[in-house]
Design a protein around this motif. Structure first.
Motif, PDB file in Angstrom:
ATOM      1  N   ASP A 248     -18.622  69.775  46.172  1.00  0.00           N
ATOM      2  CA  ASP A 248     -17.189  69.775  45.864  1.00  0.00           C
ATOM      3  C   ASP A 248     -16.977  70.519  44.549  1.00  0.00           C
ATOM      4  O   ASP A 248     -17.071  69.918  43.478  1.00  0.00           O
ATOM      5  CB  ASP A 248     -16.679  68.332  45.760  1.00  0.00           C
ATOM      6  N   PRO A 249     -16.730  71.856  44.587  1.00  0.00           N
ATOM      7  CA  PRO A 249     -16.683  72.652  43.350  1.00  0.00           C
ATOM      8  C   PRO A 249     -15.681  72.150  42.318  1.00  0.00           C
ATOM      9  O   PRO A 249     -15.992  72.084  41.121  1.00  0.00           O
ATOM     10  CB  PRO A 249     -16.304  74.058  43.848  1.00  0.00           C
ATOM     11  N   LYS A 250     -14.467  71.763  42.746  1.00  0.00           N
ATOM     12  CA  LYS A 250     -13.452  71.342  41.773  1.00  0.00           C
ATOM     13  C   LYS A 250     -13.828  70.015  41.122  1.00  0.00           C
ATOM     14  O   LYS A 250     -13.748  69.858  39.899  1.00  0.00           O
ATOM     15  CB  LYS A 250     -12.084  71.240  42.448  1.00  0.00           C
ATOM     16  N   ARG A 251     -14.266  69.049  41.928  1.00  0.00           N
ATOM     17  CA  ARG A 251     -14.649  67.758  41.360  1.00  0.00           C
ATOM     18  C   ARG A 251     -15.914  67.899  40.529  1.00  0.00           C
ATOM     19  O   ARG A 251     -16.078  67.227  39.506  1.00  0.00           O
ATOM     20  CB  ARG A 251     -14.842  66.737  42.482  1.00  0.00           C
ATOM     21  N   ASN A 252     -16.798  68.799  40.949  1.00  0.00           N
ATOM     22  CA  ASN A 252     -18.014  69.040  40.195  1.00  0.00           C
ATOM     23  C   ASN A 252     -17.691  69.622  38.820  1.00  0.00           C
ATOM     24  O   ASN A 252     -18.236  69.187  37.799  1.00  0.00           O
ATOM     25  CB  ASN A 252     -18.931  69.991  40.979  1.00  0.00           C
TER      26      ASN A 252
ATOM     27  N   LEU B  81     -23.792  65.065  41.213  1.00  0.00           N
ATOM     28  CA  LEU B  81     -22.928  63.974  41.666  1.00  0.00           C
ATOM     29  C   LEU B  81     -21.968  64.421  42.760  1.00  0.00           C
ATOM     30  O   LEU B  81     -21.678  63.666  43.691  1.00  0.00           O
ATOM     31  CB  LEU B  81     -22.162  63.388  40.474  1.00  0.00           C
ATOM     32  N   TRP B  82     -21.415  65.624  42.631  1.00  0.00           N
ATOM     33  CA  TRP B  82     -20.507  66.171  43.655  1.00  0.00           C
ATOM     34  C   TRP B  82     -20.966  67.599  43.972  1.00  0.00           C
ATOM     35  O   TRP B  82     -20.224  68.561  43.778  1.00  0.00           O
ATOM     36  CB  TRP B  82     -19.066  66.171  43.149  1.00  0.00           C
ATOM     37  N   ALA B  83     -22.183  67.718  44.454  1.00  0.00           N
ATOM     38  CA  ALA B  83     -22.800  69.032  44.631  1.00  0.00           C
ATOM     39  C   ALA B  83     -22.024  69.916  45.607  1.00  0.00           C
ATOM     40  O   ALA B  83     -22.080  71.143  45.503  1.00  0.00           O
ATOM     41  CB  ALA B  83     -24.242  68.864  45.109  1.00  0.00           C
TER      42      ALA B  83
END
Length: 390
Positions: A132-136, A128-130
């Protein structure tokens, strides 16, 4: 996302979380709340009661292994959807016949199809947020934490009080209610599986997973499977041994579920910063402390602290291995790696409930089994702390 997958990722995550709510929350952990009434009404030993969760775990093994094979031919979305539907139906069936063979059959089927959904949910959410490490990391934590946590809040707020009012013989209604709520979650879960970004198919000629270098992580996750399930299977039985009221049981389980739901907010920074085994080691240590507290501090304040500590950590173990996979392996290997972690976990948790039940029968108290589970978790934490980034 491509043109066919323009749905709001948070809504997709909500649908995937409902799948976890059914397959991990209701299908596996509601049993711990219904168990004391079933054991009293059906005159089961602790070993017989533990056997039903072992049957569930045996199904989980087969489901996890089947997922690894099926991912070579099918995408994770279809497996997630099939697992969700069949798990919901199996919970309804559990309330229909009291015979031990029937209960064993449907606990097995719930584990079999629950593993299909659970093994694939993480791979779907990780896309889903590939970039974006923090949001992922937050999304993966919400997937496992909020889904399972809300199931425990709903079950904990209703089932103990309902069974106290209606009597132990009303346990079939508890399963029918849980099954009915699960069926209500199916439509949004199926929609989310359809709208989730596609996961690249693993090439059969692709390099094999670096299993030797991942051994500490696998060992730590095995310790999680062996140790955590004792608490969630027998917590209510332990409280009943201590003459806790139905209201106290409900309070502890609601706190447990609420802390599970909030736990992603506590751990997202740890998961985003570390690609090693440190996050899982910290999680296992917290679960171990929470598992031992009911025995070491057998009062209501002790149980409240236990539920808060255990709940803040327990569902972050799947999040830890999912984030480890995402940070260390190519995306086409995520589904297979998570399915393999699930298989290791499933094999380990097969032993836990039955062995803990036998230990409780032998000792005359299930508290001994809670301490044994805590010790296993600490050993797992020590081993996985040696895991280096790949």
């Amino acid at each position: 996302m491509n043109e066919t997958n323009t749905a709001n990722p948070w809504l997709v995550l909500t649908g995937l979380s409902l799948g976890v709510l059914v397959t991990n929350g209701f299908a596996r952990f509601a049993y711990g709340l219904i168990l004391p009434a079933m054991r009293a009404d059906l005159d089961w030993t602790y070993a017989q009661a533990g056997w039903l969760n072992t049957a569930n775990a045996l199904g989980y093994i087969l489901g996890a292994a089947g997922t690894m094979l099926a991912l070579r031919r099918r995408g994770p979305a279809g497996l997630f959807a099939a697992g969700l539907v069949m798990t919901a139906l199996s919970l309804v069936a559990t309330g229909l016949v009291p015979a031990l063979w029937w209960q064993s059959l449907w606990r097995f089927i719930a584990g079999l199809f629950g593993a299909l959904s659970f093994s694939t949910a993480g791979a779907l959410a990780a896309r889903l947020w590939a970039n974006d490490p923090k949001r992922n990391a937050l999304g993966i934590g919400i997937l496992f934490g909020s889904g399972g946590g809300m199931a425990i809040v709903l079950a904990g707020a209703t089932l103990p009080l309902m069974l106290a009012e209606w009597g132990d013989s009303a346990w079939p209604w508890a399963w029918l209610i849980v099954g009915g709520l699960s069926l209500l979650c199916v439509p949004l879960g199926l929609w989310a599986a359809l709208k989730a970004p596609p996961v690249p198919r693993r090439d059969v000629n692709a390099p094999a997973l670096p299993l030797a270098r991942m051994l500490p992580q696998f060992a730590g996750y095995a310790g999680f499977g062996l140790g955590y399930i004792v608490y969630l299977t027998f917590l209510s039985a332990w409280m009943k041994e201590q003459a806790a009221s139905a209201l106290q049981v409900a309070l502890v389980w609601v706190l447990l579920g609420a802390c599970i739901s909030l736990s992603p907010l506590l751990w997202r920074g740890v998961f985003a910063r570390h690609a090693s085994g440190r996050p899982l080691a910290l999680v296992l240590t917290g679960i171990a402390v929470g598992s031992a507290l009911p025995v070491l501090w057998p009062t209501l304040p002790g149980l409240v602290v236990s539920a808060m500590v255990f709940g803040s950590c327990v569902f972050m173990a799947p999040s830890a291995v999912t984030n480890f996979t995402r940070q260390n392996l190519p995306s086409e290997s995520w589904g297979s790696a998570i399915a393999l972690f699930t298989l290791v976990f499933a094999v380990a948790q097969t032993v836990g409930p039955y062995a803990a039940g036998m230990l409780g029968d032998h000792a005359g108290s299930i508290g001994v089994a809670l301490l044994a589970g805590s010790a296993v978790l600490l050993v797992g934490a020590a081993i996985v702390s040696r895991q280096k980034p790949l």
